[in-house]
Design an enzyme around this catalytic site. Sequence first.
Site, PDB file in Angstrom:
ATOM      1  N   SER A   1     -13.998   0.424   9.355  1.00  0.00           N
ATOM      2  CA  SER A   1     -13.082   0.918   8.247  1.00  0.00           C
ATOM      3  C   SER A   1     -13.120  -0.059   7.076  1.00  0.00           C
ATOM      4  O   SER A   1     -14.407  -1.325   7.658  1.00  0.00           O
ATOM      5  CB  SER A   1     -11.398   0.221   8.300  1.00  0.00           C
ATOM      6  OG  SER A   1     -10.966  -0.049   7.223  1.00  0.00           O
ATOM      7  N   ALA A   2     -13.598   0.403   5.833  1.00  0.00           N
ATOM      8  CA  ALA A   2     -13.788  -0.016   5.111  1.00  0.00           C
ATOM      9  C   ALA A   2     -13.023  -1.035   4.739  1.00  0.00           C
ATOM     10  O   ALA A   2     -13.776  -2.439   3.638  1.00  0.00           O
ATOM     11  CB  ALA A   2     -13.979   0.786   3.184  1.00  0.00           C
ATOM     12  N   ASP A   3     -11.793  -1.194   4.595  1.00  0.00           N
ATOM     13  CA  ASP A   3     -10.679  -2.964   4.644  1.00  0.00           C
ATOM     14  C   ASP A   3     -11.706  -4.152   5.278  1.00  0.00           C
ATOM     15  O   ASP A   3     -11.668  -4.754   4.018  1.00  0.00           O
ATOM     16  CB  ASP A   3      -9.508  -2.786   5.592  1.00  0.00           C
ATOM     17  CG  ASP A   3      -8.890  -1.808   5.575  1.00  0.00           C
ATOM     18  OD1 ASP A   3      -8.851  -1.008   5.086  1.00  0.00           O
ATOM     19  OD2 ASP A   3      -8.176  -1.248   6.376  1.00  0.00           O
TER      20      ASP A   3
ATOM     21  N   VAL B   1      -5.285   0.130   3.324  1.00  0.00           N
ATOM     22  CA  VAL B   1      -5.544  -1.701   2.873  1.00  0.00           C
ATOM     23  C   VAL B   1      -7.143  -2.392   1.357  1.00  0.00           C
ATOM     24  O   VAL B   1      -6.376  -2.424   0.415  1.00  0.00           O
ATOM     25  CB  VAL B   1      -5.408  -2.072   3.929  1.00  0.00           C
ATOM     26  CG1 VAL B   1      -6.488  -4.007   3.245  1.00  0.00           C
ATOM     27  CG2 VAL B   1      -4.750  -1.873   4.947  1.00  0.00           C
TER      28      VAL B   1
ATOM     29  N   LYS C   1      -5.842  10.309   0.793  1.00  0.00           N
ATOM     30  CA  LYS C   1      -6.250   8.994   1.686  1.00  0.00           C
ATOM     31  C   LYS C   1      -7.366   8.232   0.797  1.00  0.00           C
ATOM     32  O   LYS C   1      -8.495   8.519   0.868  1.00  0.00           O
ATOM     33  CB  LYS C   1      -6.772   8.859   2.503  1.00  0.00           C
ATOM     34  CG  LYS C   1      -6.343   7.631   3.753  1.00  0.00           C
ATOM     35  CD  LYS C   1      -6.704   7.643   4.978  1.00  0.00           C
ATOM     36  CE  LYS C   1      -6.994   6.502   5.576  1.00  0.00           C
ATOM     37  NZ  LYS C   1      -7.015   6.378   7.271  1.00  0.00           N
TER      38      LYS C   1
ATOM     39  N   GLU D   1       0.772  -1.170   0.289  1.00  0.00           N
ATOM     40  CA  GLU D   1      -0.013   0.124   0.155  1.00  0.00           C
ATOM     41  C   GLU D   1       0.909   1.247  -0.381  1.00  0.00           C
ATOM     42  O   GLU D   1       1.871   1.118   0.027  1.00  0.00           O
ATOM     43  CB  GLU D   1      -1.234  -0.336   1.322  1.00  0.00           C
ATOM     44  CG  GLU D   1      -0.080  -0.123   2.524  1.00  0.00           C
ATOM     45  CD  GLU D   1      -1.222   0.442   3.210  1.00  0.00           C
ATOM     46  OE1 GLU D   1      -1.640   1.460   3.831  1.00  0.00           O
ATOM     47  OE2 GLU D   1      -1.276   0.046   4.576  1.00  0.00           O
TER      48      GLU D   1
ATOM     49  N   LYS E   1      -4.723  -2.812  14.128  1.00  0.00           N
ATOM     50  CA  LYS E   1      -4.028  -1.516  14.892  1.00  0.00           C
ATOM     51  C   LYS E   1      -4.662  -1.271  15.669  1.00  0.00           C
ATOM     52  O   LYS E   1      -5.771  -1.602  16.405  1.00  0.00           O
ATOM     53  CB  LYS E   1      -4.604   0.265  14.282  1.00  0.00           C
ATOM     54  CG  LYS E   1      -3.890  -0.286  12.736  1.00  0.00           C
ATOM     55  CD  LYS E   1      -4.504   1.940  11.571  1.00  0.00           C
ATOM     56  CE  LYS E   1      -3.641   1.159  10.912  1.00  0.00           C
ATOM     57  NZ  LYS E   1      -3.850   1.246   9.521  1.00  0.00           N
TER      58      LYS E   1
END
Length: 311
Positions: free
Chosen positions: A144-146, A110, A90, A28, A163
């Site tokens: 998160s969209a991750d 990500v 971002k 990334e 994280k």
Amino acid sequence: MTQTASFLDINPEVAEALASSSAVVALESTIISHGMPYPQNVETALRVEQEVRDHGAVPATMAIMDGRLKIGLTETEIEQLGKAGLSVIKTSRRDIPFVVASGQLGATTVAATMILAAQAGIKIFATGGLGGVHRGAQTSFDVSADLQELAKTDVAVVCAGPKSILDIALTREYLETFGVPVIGYGCDNLPAFYVQDSGYPVDYRLDTAQQIADALKVKWSLPLPGGVIIGNPVPAEYAMPNEVIDTAIEQALAELETQGVGGKDSTPFLLKRVVELTGGDSLETNIQLVLNNARVAAQIAVALPKSCWLI
């Protein structure tokens, strides 16, 4: 696929590796623009790419530049991202078409990196820490969209776990709901970025790159669409004490609320404050865990074609 391919710029080194079915590892670029200050961000990015090469794979750092989806960056392009820093957009799934259409500079998260990797045919991705369910998400709905990307995109993500600033218990529940397997590479519990052990178990412990490659082959052959998380603990000599990280995170979270920071600015703000509050120690941990993840990702990418299972 053909329409998307018209937006792709695949670096010649990466294109050659893909054409010959050689090992490639996606990387990334948000870690370059938003993860750490210049020039450490550029130095780290180049070290990570070299780590991938040293273990037999070709690195493919992702970004969006001049209206193009870049699959593999030159050293000059990495330098450009590093110097631009926080001014770079971002970029997650929702942002990709707008960043491309405007010709702006975008660093892939990500989720966005997974999308670009899948479009290019890259199966293995190394990052630092995974996004997830934020603390207080019961009221903020900050997820998160991750995690959604992992539910539907066929890319395996080697990371040092979620994280530490996140609610790891809720993150695990979310992943279970959407059927995303969580593998522990040589560990029974999921790591949590700066620390080796979050206290939450993985779904499966696998101890070699070949075991992981075999499992990935089976998953995508069945087929069972979606990604896989490979939790790879930060090396013990670089791990931080839980109490030091917890204290720094609590203070950073309090400041986040006081200053009204939210959305996609939350994670960069929190990570920056944790670095400041730990006297820079967490930055060195961050660098070392990324290097470690790149090493393991390369080993898995090399093992993937050797798997006894064929897609």
